[in-house]
Write an enzyme that holds these catalytic residues in place. Sequence first.
Site, PDB file in Angstrom:
ATOM      1  N   LYS A  13       0.827  -1.217   0.000  1.00 10.86           N
ATOM      2  CA  LYS A  13       0.000   0.000   0.000  1.00 10.86           C
ATOM      3  C   LYS A  13       0.860   1.266   0.000  1.00 10.86           C
ATOM      4  CE  LYS A  13      -2.226  -1.092   3.830  1.00 10.86           C
ATOM      5  NZ  LYS A  13      -1.726  -2.464   4.126  1.00 10.86           N
ATOM      6  N   ARG A  88      -9.523   0.661   8.697  1.00 12.92           N
ATOM      7  CA  ARG A  88      -9.036  -0.680   9.035  1.00 12.92           C
ATOM      8  C   ARG A  88     -10.122  -1.535   9.674  1.00 12.92           C
ATOM      9  NH1 ARG A  88      -3.494  -0.107   8.584  1.00 12.92           N
ATOM     10  NH2 ARG A  88      -2.301  -1.347  10.020  1.00 12.92           N
ATOM     11  N   ARG A 127      11.567  -6.694   5.548  1.00 13.45           N
ATOM     12  CA  ARG A 127      11.375  -5.250   5.424  1.00 13.45           C
ATOM     13  C   ARG A 127      12.164  -4.498   6.497  1.00 13.45           C
ATOM     14  NH1 ARG A 127       5.362  -2.939   4.544  1.00 13.45           N
ATOM     15  NH2 ARG A 127       5.027  -2.942   6.774  1.00 13.45           N
ATOM     16  N   ARG A 162      11.242  -2.837  12.273  1.00  9.65           N
ATOM     17  CA  ARG A 162      10.207  -2.296  13.167  1.00  9.65           C
ATOM     18  C   ARG A 162       9.896  -3.283  14.288  1.00  9.65           C
ATOM     19  NH1 ARG A 162       5.513  -0.491   9.137  1.00  9.65           N
ATOM     20  NH2 ARG A 162       4.289  -1.591  10.684  1.00  9.65           N
ATOM     21  N   ARG A 173      -0.539  -9.497  13.309  1.00  9.14           N
ATOM     22  CA  ARG A 173      -1.082  -8.444  12.436  1.00  9.14           C
ATOM     23  C   ARG A 173      -1.883  -9.055  11.287  1.00  9.14           C
ATOM     24  NH1 ARG A 173       4.130  -5.693  10.952  1.00  9.14           N
ATOM     25  NH2 ARG A 173       2.999  -4.555   9.357  1.00  9.14           N
TER      26      ARG A 173
HETATM   27  P1  ADP Z   1       0.990  -2.283   8.109  1.00 12.42           P
HETATM   28  O1  ADP Z   1       2.307  -2.506   7.482  1.00 12.42           O
HETATM   29  O2  ADP Z   1       0.588  -3.336   9.090  1.00 12.42           O
HETATM   30  O3  ADP Z   1      -0.082  -1.927   7.140  1.00 12.42           O
HETATM   31  P2  ADP Z   1       0.830   0.354   9.294  1.00 12.42           P
HETATM   32  O4  ADP Z   1       2.075   1.120   9.194  1.00 12.42           O
HETATM   33  O5  ADP Z   1      -0.303   0.711   8.409  1.00 12.42           O
HETATM   34  O6  ADP Z   1       1.267  -1.149   9.126  1.00 12.42           O
HETATM   35  O7  ADP Z   1       0.306   0.374  10.801  1.00 12.42           O
HETATM   36  C1  ADP Z   1       1.124   0.025  11.899  1.00 12.42           C
HETATM   37  C2  ADP Z   1       0.274  -0.082  13.151  1.00 12.42           C
HETATM   38  O8  ADP Z   1      -0.376   1.177  13.408  1.00 12.42           O
HETATM   39  C3  ADP Z   1      -0.866  -1.085  13.076  1.00 12.42           C
HETATM   40  O9  ADP Z   1      -0.447  -2.387  13.378  1.00 12.42           O
HETATM   41  C4  ADP Z   1      -1.828  -0.516  14.112  1.00 12.42           C
HETATM   42  O10 ADP Z   1      -1.402  -0.797  15.426  1.00 12.42           O
HETATM   43  C5  ADP Z   1      -1.690   0.979  13.905  1.00 12.42           C
HETATM   44  N1  ADP Z   1      -2.671   1.513  12.909  1.00 12.42           N
HETATM   45  C6  ADP Z   1      -2.379   2.079  11.712  1.00 12.42           C
HETATM   46  N2  ADP Z   1      -3.498   2.462  11.069  1.00 12.42           N
HETATM   47  C7  ADP Z   1      -4.534   2.124  11.873  1.00 12.42           C
HETATM   48  C8  ADP Z   1      -5.959   2.235  11.774  1.00 12.42           C
HETATM   49  N3  ADP Z   1      -6.555   2.792  10.692  1.00 12.42           N
HETATM   50  N4  ADP Z   1      -6.708   1.764  12.800  1.00 12.42           N
HETATM   51  C9  ADP Z   1      -6.142   1.223  13.891  1.00 12.42           C
HETATM   52  N5  ADP Z   1      -4.820   1.059  14.052  1.00 12.42           N
HETATM   53  C10 ADP Z   1      -4.008   1.519  13.061  1.00 12.42           C
END
Ligand code: ADP
Length: 216
Positions: A13, A88, A127, A162, A173
């Site tokens: 994404k 999400r 990553r 991370r 996740r």
């Molecule tokens: P990913 O690579 O899992 O898509 P992100 O960078 O989008 O990771 O998100 C990292 C973390 O931030 C998630 O695991 C969650 O804890 C939190 N997070 C991000 N966006 C949201 C959202 N829209 N709703 C709830 N938690 C979120």
Amino acid sequence: MKLILLGAPGAGKGTVAKLLTAIDGSVQISTGDILRGAVQAGTDLGKEAEGFMKRGDLVPDSLIMGIMEKRLQEPDCEKGFLLDGFPRTIPQAEALKELLAKLNITLDMAVDIQVPRDVILDRLCTRRTCENPECQAIYNVKSNPPQKEGICDKCGSRVIQREDETEEAISHRLATYNEKTAPLIGFYEKEGLLFSVEALNSDAVVNGVKEKLGLS
Ligand code: ADP
Ligand code: ZN
């Protein structure tokens, strides 16, 4: 363009969003980047979010909606935006629908990026991310390493794994994604906004989106 990017963690994404911003100046809005920035800066928001994020759990909907309500009203969103990592959950999608109606904003579509699970797992374990909250550039130890090991090409900060990219947090996740986020595919299908792309690389996703939007 005004798009939502859906897809499991590791589907690409963020990479797709960055490529799309270059086409028409739309801004990438990544809730993950915003939250990691807040954690590093030690703000109240960061303190509230930190524990959830470390475990690979979602941050509460109310916190996220507070962030997005402000963010979508910033002037740079007028040209368009790419929502990366938001919504999400179904409640977030419903709240977003209401918010967009209030702000008089119409979405073009929700793009679901579909990538096989073994590819996702491999990508997430390899990553690496720049630890500078202003940068957060993404690398991959196999396919896209920084020129100097452990150092960001763009800003010179350290490139790290991370905390939520250990094997345990990753599988958590992915389970959270299947339970809470995958239902959004049906939600946007009903809304008549869904566009699914099956692709192994981000350029192919970008081309599919451009074609769908009549930009190529
Ligand atoms: P990913 O690579 O899992 O898509 P992100 O960078 O989008 O990771 O998100 C990292 C973390 O931030 C998630 O695991 C969650 O804890 C939190 N997070 C991000 N966006 C949201 C959202 N829209 N709703 C709830 N938690 C979120
Ligand atoms: Zn950097």
